[in-house]
Design a protein around this motif. Structure first.
Motif, PDB file in Angstrom:
ATOM      1  N   ALA A 188       0.853  -1.191   0.000  1.00 49.78           N
ATOM      2  CA  ALA A 188       0.000   0.000   0.000  1.00 49.78           C
ATOM      3  C   ALA A 188       0.890   1.243   0.000  1.00 49.78           C
ATOM      4  CB  ALA A 188      -0.919   0.004   1.211  1.00 49.78           C
ATOM      5  N   VAL A 189       0.504   2.241  -0.741  1.00 50.19           N
ATOM      6  CA  VAL A 189       1.278   3.483  -0.834  1.00 50.19           C
ATOM      7  C   VAL A 189       0.900   4.398   0.335  1.00 50.19           C
ATOM      8  CG1 VAL A 189       1.801   5.508  -2.229  1.00 50.19           C
ATOM      9  CG2 VAL A 189       1.437   3.286  -3.333  1.00 50.19           C
ATOM     10  N   VAL A 190       1.918   4.862   1.068  1.00 48.54           N
ATOM     11  CA  VAL A 190       1.714   5.746   2.221  1.00 48.54           C
ATOM     12  C   VAL A 190       2.306   7.109   1.885  1.00 48.54           C
ATOM     13  CG1 VAL A 190       2.190   6.114   4.662  1.00 48.54           C
ATOM     14  CG2 VAL A 190       1.825   3.787   3.798  1.00 48.54           C
ATOM     15  N   ILE A 191       1.490   8.157   2.011  1.00 40.12           N
ATOM     16  CA  ILE A 191       1.934   9.521   1.694  1.00 40.12           C
ATOM     17  C   ILE A 191       1.623  10.422   2.884  1.00 40.12           C
ATOM     18  CG2 ILE A 191       1.681  11.476   0.123  1.00 40.12           C
ATOM     19  CD1 ILE A 191       0.727   9.526  -2.000  1.00 40.12           C
ATOM     20  N   VAL A 192       2.623  11.240   3.285  1.00 39.44           N
ATOM     21  CA  VAL A 192       2.461  12.189   4.390  1.00 39.44           C
ATOM     22  C   VAL A 192       2.611  13.594   3.837  1.00 39.44           C
ATOM     23  CG1 VAL A 192       3.293  12.934   6.650  1.00 39.44           C
ATOM     24  CG2 VAL A 192       3.395  10.510   6.024  1.00 39.44           C
ATOM     25  N   THR A 193       1.623  14.443   4.060  1.00 38.72           N
ATOM     26  CA  THR A 193       1.677  15.833   3.616  1.00 38.72           C
ATOM     27  C   THR A 193       1.488  16.758   4.810  1.00 38.72           C
ATOM     28  OG1 THR A 193      -0.704  15.933   3.161  1.00 38.72           O
ATOM     29  CG2 THR A 193       0.726  15.204   1.376  1.00 38.72           C
ATOM     30  N   ASP A 194       1.981  17.988   4.678  1.00 39.83           N
ATOM     31  CA  ASP A 194       1.789  18.966   5.741  1.00 39.83           C
ATOM     32  C   ASP A 194       0.478  19.712   5.540  1.00 39.83           C
ATOM     33  OD1 ASP A 194       2.289  20.718   3.674  1.00 39.83           O
ATOM     34  OD2 ASP A 194       4.277  21.299   4.382  1.00 39.83           O
ATOM     35  N   VAL A 195       0.254  20.735   6.382  1.00 44.92           N
ATOM     36  CA  VAL A 195      -1.019  21.456   6.320  1.00 44.92           C
ATOM     37  C   VAL A 195      -1.165  22.251   5.030  1.00 44.92           C
ATOM     38  CG1 VAL A 195      -1.264  21.602   8.826  1.00 44.92           C
ATOM     39  CG2 VAL A 195       0.049  23.352   7.621  1.00 44.92           C
ATOM     40  N   ARG A 196      -0.050  22.514   4.343  1.00 47.11           N
ATOM     41  CA  ARG A 196      -0.106  23.242   3.072  1.00 47.11           C
ATOM     42  C   ARG A 196      -0.304  22.305   1.883  1.00 47.11           C
ATOM     43  NH1 ARG A 196       4.229  25.196   5.778  1.00 47.11           N
ATOM     44  NH2 ARG A 196       5.607  23.973   4.441  1.00 47.11           N
ATOM     45  N   GLY A 197      -0.247  21.002   2.156  1.00 43.93           N
ATOM     46  CA  GLY A 197      -0.399  20.033   1.082  1.00 43.93           C
ATOM     47  C   GLY A 197       0.904  19.577   0.472  1.00 43.93           C
ATOM     48  N   ASP A 198       2.037  20.074   0.972  1.00 43.48           N
ATOM     49  CA  ASP A 198       3.329  19.647   0.452  1.00 43.48           C
ATOM     50  C   ASP A 198       3.651  18.241   0.954  1.00 43.48           C
ATOM     51  OD1 ASP A 198       3.712  22.089  -0.811  1.00 43.48           O
ATOM     52  OD2 ASP A 198       4.632  22.979   0.979  1.00 43.48           O
ATOM     53  N   VAL A 199       4.165  17.405   0.068  1.00 41.21           N
ATOM     54  CA  VAL A 199       4.507  16.028   0.419  1.00 41.21           C
ATOM     55  C   VAL A 199       5.788  16.022   1.253  1.00 41.21           C
ATOM     56  CG1 VAL A 199       5.138  13.756  -0.462  1.00 41.21           C
ATOM     57  CG2 VAL A 199       3.379  15.099  -1.620  1.00 41.21           C
ATOM     58  N   LEU A 200       5.716  15.431   2.439  1.00 44.15           N
ATOM     59  CA  LEU A 200       6.870  15.334   3.329  1.00 44.15           C
ATOM     60  C   LEU A 200       7.591  14.009   3.204  1.00 44.15           C
ATOM     61  CD1 LEU A 200       5.285  16.853   6.578  1.00 44.15           C
ATOM     62  CD2 LEU A 200       6.627  18.022   4.826  1.00 44.15           C
ATOM     63  N   ALA A 201       6.853  12.949   2.971  1.00 47.04           N
ATOM     64  CA  ALA A 201       7.469  11.628   2.874  1.00 47.04           C
ATOM     65  C   ALA A 201       6.515  10.668   2.183  1.00 47.04           C
ATOM     66  CB  ALA A 201       7.829  11.097   4.260  1.00 47.04           C
ATOM     67  N   THR A 202       7.083   9.661   1.554  1.00 44.78           N
ATOM     68  CA  THR A 202       6.298   8.594   0.932  1.00 44.78           C
ATOM     69  C   THR A 202       6.917   7.252   1.276  1.00 44.78           C
ATOM     70  OG1 THR A 202       7.584   8.687  -1.122  1.00 44.78           O
ATOM     71  CG2 THR A 202       5.603  10.067  -0.993  1.00 44.78           C
ATOM     72  N   GLY A 203       6.129   6.208   1.199  1.00 48.79           N
ATOM     73  CA  GLY A 203       6.633   4.879   1.488  1.00 48.79           C
ATOM     74  C   GLY A 203       5.604   3.831   1.114  1.00 48.79           C
ATOM     75  N   ARG A 204       5.943   2.569   1.396  1.00 52.26           N
ATOM     76  CA  ARG A 204       5.043   1.455   1.123  1.00 52.26           C
ATOM     77  C   ARG A 204       5.021   0.511   2.307  1.00 52.26           C
ATOM     78  NH1 ARG A 204       3.309   0.464  -4.150  1.00 52.26           N
ATOM     79  NH2 ARG A 204       4.143   1.884  -5.711  1.00 52.26           N
ATOM     80  N   THR A 205       3.911  -0.170   2.456  1.00 50.39           N
ATOM     81  CA  THR A 205       3.804  -1.157   3.521  1.00 50.39           C
ATOM     82  C   THR A 205       4.532  -2.435   3.111  1.00 50.39           C
ATOM     83  OG1 THR A 205       1.706  -1.953   2.614  1.00 50.39           O
ATOM     84  CG2 THR A 205       1.603  -0.253   4.317  1.00 50.39           C
ATOM     85  N   ASP A 206       5.013  -3.181   4.124  1.00 48.73           N
ATOM     86  CA  ASP A 206       5.685  -4.441   3.850  1.00 48.73           C
ATOM     87  C   ASP A 206       4.664  -5.579   3.810  1.00 48.73           C
ATOM     88  OD1 ASP A 206       5.016  -4.900   6.499  1.00 48.73           O
ATOM     89  OD2 ASP A 206       7.049  -4.591   7.256  1.00 48.73           O
ATOM     90  N   VAL A 207       5.151  -6.809   3.810  1.00 47.13           N
ATOM     91  CA  VAL A 207       4.252  -7.954   3.695  1.00 47.13           C
ATOM     92  C   VAL A 207       3.342  -8.088   4.909  1.00 47.13           C
ATOM     93  CG1 VAL A 207       5.781  -9.230   2.158  1.00 47.13           C
ATOM     94  CG2 VAL A 207       6.060  -9.454   4.633  1.00 47.13           C
ATOM     95  N   LEU A 208       3.729  -7.480   6.021  1.00 43.54           N
ATOM     96  CA  LEU A 208       2.891  -7.503   7.223  1.00 43.54           C
ATOM     97  C   LEU A 208       1.966  -6.293   7.309  1.00 43.54           C
ATOM     98  CD1 LEU A 208       5.531  -8.686   9.868  1.00 43.54           C
ATOM     99  CD2 LEU A 208       3.852 -10.070   8.611  1.00 43.54           C
ATOM    100  N   GLY A 209       1.990  -5.462   6.262  1.00 44.37           N
ATOM    101  CA  GLY A 209       1.149  -4.272   6.250  1.00 44.37           C
ATOM    102  C   GLY A 209       1.693  -3.133   7.084  1.00 44.37           C
ATOM    103  N   GLU A 210       2.953  -3.217   7.545  1.00 41.16           N
ATOM    104  CA  GLU A 210       3.519  -2.197   8.428  1.00 41.16           C
ATOM    105  C   GLU A 210       4.333  -1.175   7.639  1.00 41.16           C
ATOM    106  OE1 GLU A 210       5.744  -4.272  11.361  1.00 41.16           O
ATOM    107  OE2 GLU A 210       3.968  -4.966  12.458  1.00 41.16           O
ATOM    108  N   PHE A 211       4.423   0.026   8.189  1.00 39.80           N
ATOM    109  CA  PHE A 211       5.198   1.107   7.572  1.00 39.80           C
ATOM    110  C   PHE A 211       5.801   1.978   8.653  1.00 39.80           C
ATOM    111  CE2 PHE A 211       1.077   2.969   8.345  1.00 39.80           C
ATOM    112  CZ  PHE A 211       1.362   4.260   8.748  1.00 39.80           C
ATOM    113  N   THR A 212       6.860   2.707   8.292  1.00 42.38           N
ATOM    114  CA  THR A 212       7.517   3.647   9.201  1.00 42.38           C
ATOM    115  C   THR A 212       7.969   4.863   8.408  1.00 42.38           C
ATOM    116  OG1 THR A 212       8.316   1.856  10.622  1.00 42.38           O
ATOM    117  CG2 THR A 212       9.390   4.002  10.861  1.00 42.38           C
TER     118      THR A 212
END
Length: 317
Positions: A188-212
């Motif tokens: 699953a694609v994980v996206i973190v944005t700030d209050v202005r909508g700027d992307v701070l970080a992206t990542g994907r979940t592993d086989v256990l569905g976990e992300f950091t």
């Protein structure tokens, strides 16, 4: 000077700090010899105090100790903890709510990038470096669990007081599961944005569905997760000043609409089919296959309208 006849002792004048000093001689000129020898002994530098002082001398022999004096000379510089001689730059490393941060590394560099001084803050957050001369410099502070900070400081002829505010570096961690059965959702694609909508970080979940996700600025952020065959999800998460916030997310499987378009009793291929939601918004558009079949997936539950042109569609070439 000379000794009178029959005299067992004599005196000589030796230079001292404030003029001349009379030193009693024992053993026929031993003191004079000790003073001459002491003048050739190298001095020891005390780096911590920034002063020089001569090494102590003892007169050997059974006649008694010689006479030696320690001369303290004040160095014409300012010594600062963690830095060299120059204009002192002192302050404290402070964290959230101005709590002292001990063990923070503070480095002073020139505008050209040359390191000029380095200090490690004490338990009370105090640090000290020294600028070699007046001018502009860059002060960098870093500590484990905090975001590094850099600031430009201007040094004149007077000591500079500058407190460094070290904000904690937060993070996000969590697990993504499917709402139907709670199975982990991998890739699953994980996206973190700030209050202005700027992307701070992206990542994907592993086989256990976990992300950091690490190194996030403290405060509210928007966490969005999407995956094939699931509806995307977005929610606001508060990132703390230190440590990692943990979240658990559930993605709802996407609904599907399938069907077949027929014309004159036969499957109608290459027909354009449009899916419209209850508010009148066009959700998706597709073309039927040669068998007249079409499909829409990853849909929210609800009522939809399927439309197709009344005219006969064009044949594929």
């Amino acid at each position: 000077m000379y000794a009178p006849a029959g005299a067992s002792t004599w005196q000589t004048a030796l230079p001292s700090q404030n003029g001349f000093k009379a030193v009693p001689a024992i053993g026929a000129g031993a003191a004079l010899l000790a003073s001459i020898v002491a003048s050739f002994i190298p001095r020891q530098r005390t780096a911590e105090a920034g002063v020089e002082e001569p090494a102590g001398v003892e007169e050997p022999g059974a006649d008694g100790p010689g006479v030696a004096e320690s001369v303290v000379v004040s160095a014409p510089v300012v010594a600062v903890e963690g830095g060299g001689a120059g204009v002192p730059v002192r302050g404290r490393g402070l964290g959230a709510e101005r709590v002292p941060v001990g063990g923070a590394a503070v480095t002073l560099i020139s505008l050209g990038g040359k390191q000029l001084g380095r200090s490690v803050s004490r338990a009370d957050g105090a640090y000290g470096v020294a600028a070699p001369a007046a001018g502009s410099y860059v002060l960098i502070a870093s500590s484990e669990g905090c975001r590094p900070q850099a600031a430009t400081i201007v040094v004149a002829g007077e000591p500079v007081a500058y407190d460094v505010l070290l904000s904690g570096a937060g993070g996000l961690a969590g697990v993504v599961r499917s709402a139907d059965g709670g199975t982990p959702v991998a890739e699953a694609v994980v996206i973190v944005t700030d209050v202005r909508g700027d992307v701070l970080a992206t990542g994907r979940t592993d086989v256990l569905g976990e992300f950091t996700v690490t190194d996030l600025v403290p405060g509210p952020v928007t966490l969005a997760v999407s995956s094939p065959k699931h509806r995307p999800l977005a929610q606001v998460v508060e990132v703390g000043g230190a440590g990692t916030a943990r979240v658990e997310l559930e993605l709802r499987p996407g609904a599907q609409v399938r069907g077949t378009v027929r014309g004159g009793g036969a499957p109608l291929g290459d027909a354009r089919v449009t899916l419209v939601d209850a508010a009148g918004n066009v959700v998706a558009t597709t073309l039927t296959g040669v068998d007249g079949a079409y499909a829409f997936s990853d849909l929210d539950t609800g009522a939809y309208t399927v439309t197709r042109p009344a005219t006969r569609p064009r044949r594929r070439r």
